[in-house]
Write a protein that holds these residues in place. Structure first.
Motif, mmCIF file in Angstrom:
data_model
loop_
_atom_site.group_PDB
_atom_site.id
_atom_site.type_symbol
_atom_site.label_atom_id
_atom_site.label_comp_id
_atom_site.label_asym_id
_atom_site.label_seq_id
_atom_site.Cartn_x
_atom_site.Cartn_y
_atom_site.Cartn_z
ATOM 1 N N ASN A 85 10.880 3.875 -3.178
ATOM 2 C CA ASN A 85 11.022 4.933 -4.164
ATOM 3 C C ASN A 85 12.173 5.872 -3.770
ATOM 4 O OD1 ASN A 85 9.833 6.680 -6.374
ATOM 5 N ND2 ASN A 85 9.628 8.060 -4.623
ATOM 6 N N ASP A 86 12.212 6.261 -2.472
ATOM 7 C CA ASP A 86 13.256 7.171 -1.991
ATOM 8 C C ASP A 86 14.630 6.528 -2.117
ATOM 9 O OD1 ASP A 86 11.195 8.838 -1.406
ATOM 10 O OD2 ASP A 86 11.255 8.526 0.771
ATOM 11 N N LEU A 87 14.712 5.242 -1.796
ATOM 12 C CA LEU A 87 16.004 4.544 -1.891
ATOM 13 C C LEU A 87 16.500 4.510 -3.333
ATOM 14 C CD1 LEU A 87 15.365 1.534 0.550
ATOM 15 C CD2 LEU A 87 16.888 3.487 0.923
ATOM 16 N N ARG B 21 20.726 9.325 -7.698
ATOM 17 C CA ARG B 21 21.385 10.636 -7.542
ATOM 18 C C ARG B 21 22.876 10.498 -7.363
ATOM 19 N NH1 ARG B 21 17.316 13.246 -3.746
ATOM 20 N NH2 ARG B 21 15.818 14.082 -5.243
ATOM 21 N N LYS B 22 23.278 9.419 -6.695
ATOM 22 C CA LYS B 22 24.723 9.209 -6.482
ATOM 23 C C LYS B 22 25.377 8.566 -7.696
ATOM 24 C CE LYS B 22 24.157 8.233 -1.602
ATOM 25 N NZ LYS B 22 23.998 7.013 -0.829
ATOM 26 N N GLY B 23 24.604 8.400 -8.766
ATOM 27 C CA GLY B 23 25.155 7.813 -9.985
ATOM 28 C C GLY B 23 25.284 6.301 -9.903
ATOM 29 N N GLN B 24 24.554 5.684 -8.951
ATOM 30 C CA GLN B 24 24.678 4.233 -8.816
ATOM 31 C C GLN B 24 23.575 3.522 -9.589
ATOM 32 O OE1 GLN B 24 24.880 4.360 -4.414
ATOM 33 N NE2 GLN B 24 26.844 3.352 -4.708
ATOM 34 N N ARG B 25 23.921 2.327 -10.061
ATOM 35 C CA ARG B 25 22.927 1.525 -10.773
ATOM 36 C C ARG B 25 22.158 0.702 -9.749
ATOM 37 N NH1 ARG B 25 23.007 0.836 -16.088
ATOM 38 N NH2 ARG B 25 22.384 -1.346 -15.950
ATOM 39 N N SER C 128 0.826 -1.219 0.000
ATOM 40 C CA SER C 128 0.000 0.000 0.000
ATOM 41 C C SER C 128 0.863 1.274 0.000
ATOM 42 C CB SER C 128 -0.924 0.005 1.217
ATOM 43 O OG SER C 128 -0.154 -0.227 2.382
ATOM 44 N N ASP C 129 2.089 1.191 0.525
ATOM 45 C CA ASP C 129 2.943 2.378 0.518
ATOM 46 C C ASP C 129 4.392 1.973 0.275
ATOM 47 O OD1 ASP C 129 4.189 4.767 0.752
ATOM 48 O OD2 ASP C 129 3.842 4.999 2.920
ATOM 49 N N LEU C 130 4.861 2.233 -0.926
ATOM 50 C CA LEU C 130 6.237 1.852 -1.261
ATOM 51 C C LEU C 130 7.103 3.089 -1.464
ATOM 52 C CD1 LEU C 130 5.371 -1.106 -3.658
ATOM 53 C CD2 LEU C 130 6.319 -1.274 -1.355
ATOM 54 N N SER C 131 6.705 4.207 -0.811
ATOM 55 C CA SER C 131 7.437 5.463 -1.035
ATOM 56 C C SER C 131 8.870 5.372 -0.499
ATOM 57 C CB SER C 131 6.702 6.654 -0.430
ATOM 58 O OG SER C 131 6.344 6.363 0.895
ATOM 59 N N PHE C 132 9.099 4.591 0.574
ATOM 60 C CA PHE C 132 10.470 4.462 1.105
ATOM 61 C C PHE C 132 11.379 3.789 0.070
ATOM 62 C CE2 PHE C 132 11.042 0.010 1.759
ATOM 63 C CZ PHE C 132 9.752 -0.445 1.620
ATOM 64 N N LYS D 128 11.860 4.662 -11.491
ATOM 65 C CA LYS D 128 12.276 3.458 -12.204
ATOM 66 C C LYS D 128 13.679 3.031 -11.768
ATOM 67 C CE LYS D 128 12.304 2.201 -17.125
ATOM 68 N NZ LYS D 128 12.111 0.818 -17.074
ATOM 69 N N PRO D 129 13.843 1.786 -11.360
ATOM 70 C CA PRO D 129 15.199 1.305 -11.059
ATOM 71 C C PRO D 129 15.896 0.945 -12.378
ATOM 72 C CG PRO D 129 13.629 -0.460 -10.759
ATOM 73 C CD PRO D 129 12.834 0.744 -11.182
ATOM 74 N N HIS D 130 17.211 0.674 -12.323
ATOM 75 C CA HIS D 130 17.898 0.238 -13.546
ATOM 76 C C HIS D 130 17.511 -1.190 -13.893
ATOM 77 C CE1 HIS D 130 20.402 3.618 -12.211
ATOM 78 N NE2 HIS D 130 20.610 3.796 -13.497
#
Ligand code: TXA
Ligand code: MG
Length: 354
Positions: free
Chosen positions: A259-261, A267-271, A253-257, A290-292
């Motif tokens: 999303n934040d990760l 942002r740190k340029g990590q895949r 129901s809440d996957l915002s955490f 979207k993750p890689h």
């Protein structure tokens, strides 16, 4: 470099060339990777120390880690173990052939190399028809660890074996994907009640049903508490190159955490990669960053699906050159215990509770 032969088992002619090749190589002291119902094994004649030595060399396996001996007939037990307790026969009757390894007092004829000098030996009868026929034709007990380079996830298909062991073993027999996907349960029968040393394809519940009581190796319980531990050398099995974190208690129901990760990593340029149950993946996709890479492990309601995909998913992390991986934790019930054991090891016990 050795010349590594490769053959596919032709199930319409199951007694074809590939099996005969495998059996004869085992008999003359060579190394053969073969399919089992759990994961692929790298086999050699268990009674021939020179042959067994080749397994340790091919895998880069530390010599203090004992091998499981695979047999096709119960009668072979008497060459390998002594003082076999009656409960062993009850377990064999119920779970063999299948993903249960029994640790028994060792017969003096078993080479030291196989047992890593212990006075016990691990034995199992695999359920895969190719493995069973290979053992029957080779007519020797076969020592076989999982057919991966030491430290990597166990291979669950012939190509993953080739990727790790080409040039290092004599033959890779490809029999298609493994059914179970996690290794056998290792059960110590030299203590009372019997003790699970490694959770695997046969669940604690199944064992309790037959035995009444089983104990868990305290080392396993430690790992299972859910607190992050500093990743020691002995905990790095199954680990991809990426930093893996297991996330417990995800609510669709809440996957915002999550999303934040993903956003933080990007942002740190990590895949960034996500290994999720189908329920969570469905709730995440389209709604969040979207993750890689996203791998669906299987349904929360079908741990056998998750077990089946787990090692392939961990290997895919490297193939996708990921830096950060978030893997969804599952319930420890049934096969879940084996799944969480492998996942938390892959994560070096980095666990996040949400
Ligand atoms: O499903 C499986 O068990 C697969 C397939 C190929 O049969 N084999 C497998 O082997 O997973 P390996 O070597 O990757 O893992 C064997 C595990 C190790 O953790 C080893 O320490 C433990 O079994 N083991 C073997 N013999 C033992 C013994 N005598 N006492 C305690 N642990 C033992
Ligand atoms: Mg292994």
């Amino acid at each position: 470099m050795k010349k590594t032969h490769y053959c596919k088992v032709d199930y319409s002619h199951p007694l074809g060339n590939c099996l005969f090749k495998g059996a004869s190589i085992l008999r003359w002291g060579g190394t053969v990777a073969f399919p089992t119902e759990t994961v692929y094994g790298l086999g050699a004649n268990a009674l021939n120390p020179q042959a067994v030595e080749k397994i340790f060399q091919a895998k880069g396996r530390p010599a203090d880690n004992p091998l499981i001996v695979h047999i096709a007939w119960e009668e072979e037990l008497d060459k390998l173990a002594i003082h076999i307790p009656p409960v062993a026969y009850l377990l064999m009757e119920t779970f063999w052939p299948g993903p249960l390894t029994l640790v028994l007092p060792r017969h003096p004829g078993v080479p030291d190399l196989v047992t890593a000098g212990l006075d016990t030996v691990g034995i199992r009868m695999p359920a895969h028809p190719v493995a069973l026929t290979l053992l029957e034709k080779a007519r020797v007990p076969v020592a076989a660890p999982s057919a991966n380079l030491s430290g990597k996830p166990s291979p669950t298909n012939g190509l993953d074996v080739l990727r790790d062991l080409v040039g290092k073993v004599d033959l890779v027999m490809d029999g298609g994907p493994s059914k179970v996907g996690v290794e056998s349960t290792v059960l110590d029968l030299t203590v009372d009640p019997p003790m699970i040393l490694r959770p695997g394809g046969i669940t604690q519940e199944q064992l309790v049903h037959i035995l009444g009581q089983v104990q868990l190796d305290p080392a396993l319980q430690e790992g299972a508490v859910g607190q992050p531990k500093s990743p020691g050398m002995k905990y790095t099995h199954y680990a991809p190159k990426a930093q893996v974190t297991v996330i417990q208690g995800m609510e669709t129901s809440d996957l915002s955490f999550l999303n934040d990760l993903v956003i933080q990593g990007r942002r740190k340029g990590q895949r960034v990669g996500l290994l999720l149950t189908s329920e969570t993946a469905q709730a995440y996709r389209g709604n969040y960053a979207k993750p890689h890479y996203l791998e669906v492990l299987g349904s929360r309601r079908k741990p056998e699906e998750i077990a089946n995909h787990l090692f392939r998913a961990l290997r895919n992390c490297d193939r996708n050159r990921l830096d950060l991986v978030y893997a969804e934790g599952v319930s420890e019930e049934g096969l879940g215990m084996a799944i969480m054991n492998r996942l938390t090891k892959a994560a070096g016990y980095r666990i996040l509770q949400v």
